[in-house]
Design a protein around this motif. Structure first.
Motif, short mmCIF file in Angstrom:
data_model
loop_
_atom_site.label_atom_id
_atom_site.label_comp_id
_atom_site.label_asym_id
_atom_site.label_seq_id
_atom_site.Cartn_x
_atom_site.Cartn_y
_atom_site.Cartn_z
N PRO A 404 -46.93 -0.54 6.13
CA PRO A 404 -47.30 -0.34 4.61
C PRO A 404 -46.64 -0.92 3.51
CG PRO A 404 -48.08 1.18 5.85
CD PRO A 404 -46.89 0.70 6.76
N HIS A 405 -45.38 -0.50 3.50
CA HIS A 405 -44.80 -0.85 2.22
C HIS A 405 -44.03 -2.07 2.13
CE1 HIS A 405 -41.38 0.04 4.90
NE2 HIS A 405 -40.42 -0.51 4.14
N TRP A 406 -44.25 -3.07 3.35
CA TRP A 406 -43.46 -4.32 3.25
C TRP A 406 -43.95 -5.30 2.30
CZ3 TRP A 406 -41.44 -5.53 8.99
CH2 TRP A 406 -40.23 -4.96 9.07
N ARG A 407 -45.25 -5.20 1.87
CA ARG A 407 -45.64 -6.24 1.05
C ARG A 407 -45.07 -5.84 -0.24
NH1 ARG A 407 -50.26 -2.88 2.04
NH2 ARG A 407 -51.08 -1.93 -0.03
N TYR A 408 -44.55 -4.69 -0.60
CA TYR A 408 -43.82 -4.52 -1.77
C TYR A 408 -42.47 -4.97 -1.62
CZ TYR A 408 -48.17 -2.05 -3.28
OH TYR A 408 -49.34 -1.53 -3.50
#
Length: 415
Positions: A404-408
């Motif tokens: 979930p954090h990979w777009r950031y």
């Protein structure tokens, strides 16, 4: 001839309570019985709870004391009930909550259905733009210091159900078993960790604070989330006066505001002049302070608004290090994503609501942990920090939704 039970408690209500307790999970209590073990004899276990509650012979076992570290240092003692007792408490909560919920103030947000921390943060943000000053208060040891007599007076005001009143009285005085086995009697407070305790705490504070301030200070907007509260004032003098007034009010109710966590803050922004000691405060994991923002025309200005606090970032970093991802080198990257996805998604959902660029900090902590896993997983990348980061970057670009954090993380690479 079969005799009717003294109390009209339906088996359906007990079943509904069980389903809610099971969905919430939780640890075993003093009897060491887990939810899984409870389920192995589910029918008989639920029958015993219903039979004892309906006959008036249910007496709660001691709650188990568990020490939880505080972010600010020290420990907080939770009282963990047994699985059976959590179900019994849920039965009472399901009966009492519909009676008291309609009376609660709209600016009370903690532990309430259809209320959330994000709502509390949003209303606080908007009021900080309208009012120059904030009085932030914290009640010291709320759950440990609630006056039983005053609480039961409030319970009786909203319920004439005899078994609701009876069992709440018994839970309030149930002993706490400490870690060394000692039993501690309780003559005040309601254990933090109990199912019904948050509802009882809200009921107590409804009369100790919410209703009092609405009646006596109707022009002072407030927001309360359990024992943390925010008051919005027009001047420093008004904020100082309100501090004195609420301190006296809580003393009248047997409570105390925390001297170190109760502060007066100036909501400084581009339109507000003056220099003051405190121009920021923490509330629900967010820090409110002056930040750069853009208006609709793209012009930069200084706005007083919330973003994930440094304390929250530090706590998340400690949690991620505690995962020790480098020792999961028997797992694939996909398996790691499955294992930790729910936790990461929870952080993204909560801390991404306001000023989401602060999530880059979370992404950094997690990616550094993944880097250690990469260097231990693949022999050709042992000790090669840059090579490991290139490996991560390739996977982020191929599958940005794996974590979930990979777009950031992807945005960070592009900066």
């Amino acid at each position: 001839m079969k005799t009717a039970k003294p109390f009209d408690i339906s088996k359906e209500l007990v079943w509904q309570a069980y389903k809610l307790v099971k969905a919430n999970g939780g640890a075993a209590g003093v009897d060491k019985q887990s939810l899984l073990e409870f389920d192995q004899d589910l029918s008989n276990n639920l029958y015993r709870i219903w039979n004892r509650m309906a006959s008036g012979s249910y007496f709660p076992p001691p709650v188990m004391a568990v020490e939880i570290p505080k972010k600010s240092g020290g420990v907080r003692i939770l009282g963990i009930p047994t699985v059976s007792d959590r179900i019994a408490q849920m039965v009472v909560k399901l009966r009492l909550e519909p009676n008291v919920e309609p009376h609660f103030h709209e600016d009370s947000y903690g532990y309430r259905p259809r209320k959330s921390a994000h709502q509390a943060l949003d209303v606080t943000r908007r009021r900080c733009w309208r009012y120059d000053w904030v009085l932030e208060f914290d009640i010291r040891g709320l759950f440990d210091n609630i006056d039983h007599e005053l609480l039961m007076k409030a319970v009786r005001k909203h319920s004439d159900c005899k078994w609701t009143i009876l069992y709440i009285q018994r839970w309030l005085t149930a002993p706490m078993q400490m870690q060394n086995g000692d039993m501690v009697r309780r003559d005040k407070g309601t254990p933090q960790g109990g199912v019904v305790s948050p509802l009882l705490a809200n009921l107590f504070l409804h009369y100790a604070f919410d209703k009092w301030i609405t009646k006596n200070c109707p022009d002072i907007p407030f927001c309360r989330y359990a024992d943390d509260g925010i008051l919005h004032c027009r001047s420093l003098e008004e904020a100082q006066s309100m501090r004195d007034r609420i301190e006296l009010r809580f003393k009248e109710c047997g409570l105390e505001i925390h001297p170190d966590k109760t502060k007066i803050i100036y909501c400084k922004d581009s339109d507000r002049e003056g220099e003051y000691e405190h121009i920021q405060f923490d509330f629900l994991g967010y820090t409110f302070r002056p930040r750069r923002a853009k208006n609709r025309y793209g012009k930069l200005f200084e706005s007083f608004c919330p973003a994930m606090s440094n304390n929250a970032i530090t706590a998340i970093g400690q949690t991620v290090r505690g995962w020790k991802l480098q020792f999961h080198n028997d797992k694939s990257i996909e398996e790691l994503a499955v294992k930790f996805k729910a936790k990461i998604q929870g952080w993204v959902n909560y801390y991404g609501k306001f000023y989401s660029s602060r999530l880059y900090k979370i992404a950094y902590h997690i990616d550094m942990a993944i880097k250690k896993w990469v260097m231990r997983k693949f022999k050709k990348l042992h000790g090669r920090h840059r090579g490991a980061m290139r490996w991560i970057r390739r996977h982020i670009e191929k599958r940005p939704n794996l974590f979930p954090h990979w777009r950031y993380s992807l945005k960070q690479w592009a900066r």
